[in-house]
Motif scaffolding. Sequence first.
Motif, PDB file in Angstrom:
ATOM      1  N   LEU A 251      -6.046 -24.194 -12.353  1.00 20.28           N
ATOM      2  CA  LEU A 251      -4.237 -23.536 -12.082  1.00 20.28           C
ATOM      3  C   LEU A 251      -3.753 -23.994 -13.953  1.00 20.28           C
ATOM      4  N   THR A 252      -2.608 -23.761 -14.234  1.00 23.54           N
ATOM      5  CA  THR A 252      -1.729 -24.509 -15.006  1.00 23.54           C
ATOM      6  C   THR A 252      -0.877 -25.399 -14.611  1.00 23.54           C
ATOM      7  N   PHE A 253       0.354 -25.548 -15.598  1.00 22.56           N
ATOM      8  CA  PHE A 253       1.186 -26.145 -14.968  1.00 22.56           C
ATOM      9  C   PHE A 253       2.587 -24.440 -14.751  1.00 22.56           C
ATOM     10  N   ASP A 254       2.529 -24.724 -13.807  1.00 22.04           N
ATOM     11  CA  ASP A 254       3.574 -23.455 -13.317  1.00 22.04           C
ATOM     12  C   ASP A 254       4.693 -23.720 -12.004  1.00 22.04           C
ATOM     13  N   THR A 255       6.132 -22.765 -12.098  1.00 20.98           N
ATOM     14  CA  THR A 255       7.370 -23.787 -11.544  1.00 20.98           C
ATOM     15  C   THR A 255       7.813 -22.159 -10.748  1.00 20.98           C
ATOM     16  N   THR A 256       6.958 -21.610 -11.460  1.00 18.78           N
ATOM     17  CA  THR A 256       7.634 -20.513 -10.563  1.00 18.78           C
ATOM     18  C   THR A 256       7.368 -19.945  -9.034  1.00 18.78           C
TER      19      THR A 256
ATOM     20  N   PRO B 258      -4.310 -22.460  -4.180  1.00 20.84           N
ATOM     21  CA  PRO B 258      -5.193 -22.496  -2.258  1.00 20.84           C
ATOM     22  C   PRO B 258      -3.311 -22.541  -2.051  1.00 20.84           C
ATOM     23  N   ARG B 259      -2.130 -22.364  -2.233  1.00 24.47           N
ATOM     24  CA  ARG B 259      -1.229 -21.734  -1.553  1.00 24.47           C
ATOM     25  C   ARG B 259      -0.670 -20.412  -1.697  1.00 24.47           C
ATOM     26  N   SER B 260      -0.209 -20.215  -0.600  1.00 22.47           N
ATOM     27  CA  SER B 260      -0.088 -18.827   0.462  1.00 22.47           C
ATOM     28  C   SER B 260       0.212 -17.906  -0.732  1.00 22.47           C
ATOM     29  N   PRO B 261       0.178 -16.880  -0.575  1.00 21.22           N
ATOM     30  CA  PRO B 261      -0.256 -15.474  -1.094  1.00 21.22           C
ATOM     31  C   PRO B 261       1.527 -14.715  -0.595  1.00 21.22           C
ATOM     32  N   LYS B 262       2.212 -15.400   0.272  1.00 25.94           N
ATOM     33  CA  LYS B 262       2.980 -14.732   1.065  1.00 25.94           C
ATOM     34  C   LYS B 262       4.003 -16.166   1.781  1.00 25.94           C
ATOM     35  N   SER B 263       5.324 -15.577   1.562  1.00 26.61           N
ATOM     36  CA  SER B 263       6.077 -16.703   2.532  1.00 26.61           C
ATOM     37  C   SER B 263       6.420 -16.681   3.722  1.00 26.61           C
ATOM     38  N   PRO B 264       6.159 -17.788   4.698  1.00 36.15           N
ATOM     39  CA  PRO B 264       6.891 -16.977   6.156  1.00 36.15           C
ATOM     40  C   PRO B 264       7.885 -16.590   6.694  1.00 36.15           C
ATOM     41  N   TRP B 265       7.571 -16.282   7.596  1.00 35.66           N
ATOM     42  CA  TRP B 265       9.262 -16.305   7.856  1.00 35.66           C
ATOM     43  C   TRP B 265      10.198 -17.184   7.633  1.00 35.66           C
ATOM     44  N   TYR B 266      11.471 -17.107   7.690  1.00 30.27           N
ATOM     45  CA  TYR B 266      12.159 -18.880   6.874  1.00 30.27           C
ATOM     46  C   TYR B 266      13.210 -18.419   7.403  1.00 30.27           C
ATOM     47  N   SER B 267      14.035 -19.770   8.210  1.00 32.00           N
ATOM     48  CA  SER B 267      15.747 -19.746   7.832  1.00 32.00           C
ATOM     49  C   SER B 267      16.409 -20.560   8.197  1.00 32.00           C
ATOM     50  N   ILE B 268      18.102 -20.119   7.147  1.00 30.91           N
ATOM     51  CA  ILE B 268      18.338 -21.639   7.017  1.00 30.91           C
ATOM     52  C   ILE B 268      19.504 -21.961   8.040  1.00 30.91           C
ATOM     53  N   GLN B 269      19.253 -22.689   9.016  1.00 37.15           N
ATOM     54  CA  GLN B 269      21.111 -22.553   9.830  1.00 37.15           C
ATOM     55  C   GLN B 269      22.082 -23.628   9.631  1.00 37.15           C
TER      56      GLN B 269
ATOM     57  N   SER C 154      11.799 -12.730   5.858  1.00 36.39           N
ATOM     58  CA  SER C 154      10.729 -11.789   6.163  1.00 36.39           C
ATOM     59  C   SER C 154       9.887 -12.461   5.185  1.00 36.39           C
ATOM     60  N   PRO C 155       8.856 -12.183   5.164  1.00 33.90           N
ATOM     61  CA  PRO C 155       7.617 -12.766   4.194  1.00 33.90           C
ATOM     62  C   PRO C 155       7.628 -11.863   3.266  1.00 33.90           C
ATOM     63  N   MET C 156       7.706 -12.491   1.858  1.00 37.94           N
ATOM     64  CA  MET C 156       7.851 -12.207   0.587  1.00 37.94           C
ATOM     65  C   MET C 156       6.826 -12.078  -0.636  1.00 37.94           C
ATOM     66  N   LYS C 157       6.262 -11.783  -1.288  1.00 40.06           N
ATOM     67  CA  LYS C 157       4.953 -11.754  -2.111  1.00 40.06           C
ATOM     68  C   LYS C 157       4.975 -12.452  -3.017  1.00 40.06           C
ATOM     69  N   LEU C 158       4.163 -13.185  -3.327  1.00 37.91           N
ATOM     70  CA  LEU C 158       4.587 -14.663  -4.444  1.00 37.91           C
ATOM     71  C   LEU C 158       3.317 -14.509  -5.242  1.00 37.91           C
ATOM     72  N   PRO C 159       3.553 -14.991  -6.200  1.00 34.72           N
ATOM     73  CA  PRO C 159       2.901 -15.461  -7.580  1.00 34.72           C
ATOM     74  C   PRO C 159       1.713 -16.460  -7.541  1.00 34.72           C
ATOM     75  N   LEU C 160       0.820 -16.418  -7.381  1.00 37.67           N
ATOM     76  CA  LEU C 160      -0.067 -16.962  -7.892  1.00 37.67           C
ATOM     77  C   LEU C 160      -0.417 -16.930  -8.871  1.00 37.67           C
ATOM     78  N   LEU C 161      -1.048 -17.795  -8.960  1.00 38.41           N
ATOM     79  CA  LEU C 161      -2.001 -18.338 -10.530  1.00 38.41           C
ATOM     80  C   LEU C 161      -3.369 -17.845 -10.862  1.00 38.41           C
ATOM     81  N   SER C 162      -3.944 -18.206  -9.557  1.00 35.04           N
ATOM     82  CA  SER C 162      -5.593 -17.613  -9.216  1.00 35.04           C
ATOM     83  C   SER C 162      -6.122 -17.138  -8.413  1.00 35.04           C
ATOM     84  N   ASP C 163      -7.356 -16.470  -8.264  1.00 30.71           N
ATOM     85  CA  ASP C 163      -7.876 -16.362  -7.318  1.00 30.71           C
ATOM     86  C   ASP C 163      -8.557 -17.580  -6.241  1.00 30.71           C
ATOM     87  N   LEU C 164      -8.255 -18.749  -6.609  1.00 28.20           N
ATOM     88  CA  LEU C 164      -8.611 -20.020  -6.732  1.00 28.20           C
ATOM     89  C   LEU C 164      -7.387 -20.837  -5.953  1.00 28.20           C
TER      90      LEU C 164
END
Length: 765
Positions: free
Chosen positions: A740-745, A654-665, A642-652
């Motif tokens: 933003l700063t450079f970030d890989t998390t 543009p990435r989604s604050p949550k992951s989507p439902w996803y499946s590896i099959q 299910s969706p998970m809360k993800l770490p964003l770097l600022s209010d601006l």
Amino acid sequence: MKKLFLILLLFGIQYSFAQETAVLSGFISGDGHKLQLANVHLTGTKYKTVTDSLGYYRLENVAVGNYTIQVSQMGFQTLKKKIEVVKDSLQSYNFELTDNENQLNEVVVSGTLKAVKRLESAVPVEVYSPVFFKKNPTPSIYEALQNINGVRPQLNCGVCNTGDIHINGLEGPYTLVLIDGMPIVSSLSTVYGLSGIPNSLVERIEIVKGPASSLYGSEAVGGLINIITKNPTNAPLFSADVFSTTYLETNVDLGMKFNPSKKATTLLGINYFNYNEVVDKDKDGFTDVTLSERISVFNKWSFLRGNNRLFTIAARGMYEDRWGGDVRWEKKYRGGDQIYGESIYTKRGELIGSYQLPFQEKLMLSFSGNVHYQDSRYGTTSYIANQKIGFLQLTWDKKIGRNDFLAGMATRYSYYDDNTAATKAAENTWLPGIFVQDEITLSPKSQVLLGMRYDYNSIHGSIYTPRVAYRWKKNDNTIFRLNAGTGFRVVNLFTEDHAALTGSRDVVIKSDLKPEQSVNVNLNYIQKINFTNGTFIGIETTAFYTRFSNKIISDYITDPNKIIYDNINGYALSQGISTNVDLNFPSGLKFIVGATVLDNKNVENGVSQTPFLTEKFTSTWSVSYKIDSMNLLLDYTGNVYSPMKLPLLSDLDPRSPKSPWYSIQNIQFTYFGWKNFELYGGIKNLLNFTPKQNNPFLISRTNDPFDKNVQTSDGTAIGMRGNVIPKGQIVDTPDNPYGLTFDTTYVYGQNQTIRGFFGLRYTLR
């Protein structure tokens, strides 16, 4: 005369037919004894019978030809074998049936530190064999765990692809990883060492969900994973498993058994993994997958002693060279600021042993030691770390009437040093402890376990961890278990948080951190259903509740250039329910399905928040179908999150604050028609999922990984939208419109697209 000739002819024909039959007989056994009323059937014919009270069967007047003999019994796997019946013979076939693959009757040690059948253990233990992991072959234990319900390998770095193991939504440092019961995978190696454990050395993996600190001490606060390595005595003479993918990942597992003397057997295992292809399918100029070359050598000895006393000793050495980053990176750029790369050299050595002392009492001495050396460059950030851990434990096991005692004392020494500001001086930590456990048989159907451990940490002082468990066996097919206990964890901050390195953040510790403590309760229910035709259903459900105090919270939001650590001003909860269902049909069709519903939250100053990278629902499945007539096995495996809360770097950002439902099959076909060989191949990630989908980018500012063009506000800077930027925050500029700063998390799943794989196994017994 004609009549006589006709009579002789008819007699000859009848005699001929009579001679073209045979008798089949033998014994059917399972679980160490002969099986009564086991079904024996030549499929597709009228020939069938059942075994007598001694496990003996007999089929008479069987016509010559080729058949498939099928043997079935409730609670055991249905066995099929091709046979050839030759005329005028008495053919004997003995068969040994094994427990259903749910392995509810397998012997486990992780729950109580002693060998006991899984159903008889007061502590719930999940068991997974190599057969389970072969359904979706992977080059390491770290990746293989993705198939287990409630267990999720979590990538923590989008460039170097290091990660940890989450159990029931709890971060990796809350899970203790053992090898043969020895706590040698911890601290630094939870981040870097797991990927170096090859599948080839594994006999089985035991998982305990919930605190196990009363037996295993620190780091077993959320659960434990015990990797049991192969017994040299039972290992094949030679084994090889080689596979590659369309990404050109190549994995080689070799195993060899030797008998240097009548009293010594040794197993040598070698694992080699290589991936050297620069792939950038998301077009951000950075590698999608870390390039890696790794070799691991494992050697285990088993010695035959009087009175079957145990003595085993094993050693493993591992070296890995991995890098990720700008696709133009070469080793000549290592540590410089021209082209960004993350380069990690890992050297690791381990020693593990168990020796039963030569006394009438059952006294077991266990020991382990490991050294782990890390030489890493994250752009211009240097991280050079050295860790040594020594462990010694003595246990006494004694049965007195209804009481089954286990007592022990252990000591653990940890040395850690690195070149960062977070570690001002080398840390030397002693952790001696004593523990006692008593399993009391109240009646044939009920059992209670009482346990207590006392540890003295040379930095944090005394720590107590009690535990109580109760098991009620309604009948052979219905079991209830209630467990309650406490756990504790002594924090080694820097080795547990990769963002401090990859994002070049400063580490800030607001106060003297206290050890984390937890209280856990879980209720476990097992139901087995056996049908007369050999069909089996196994259901195991666990409801769990864990409350943490002094939990360490990492704050990434307040300042994008810092990670601020502090004990929580409140408490944290991990609660939910998990169910596993095994369904086996005599036809060769098998289902293993699991689902977990989670509710994890941090409650601070009356405010409840869900932690980053914590799912609320996860499910795994494995569907297998064996077609004996074609010597073919089909495996379809997968998971969904299910969706998970993800770490964003600022209010601006543009990435989604949550992951989507996803499946590896995944799907795999295995051909086993050649003697000693298995040929397998298939497709991974059938749905072609990658985290980049629906996001403009994953790694922020790959065009400026050294933050040369990032502006930090002094409290008066004006952003592009005319607003005043608070002090310490990043200013949004035309070159950096999202601030933003450079970030890989920002990473939560593997970044490999759909790919094929192909492999070959060879086993010589």
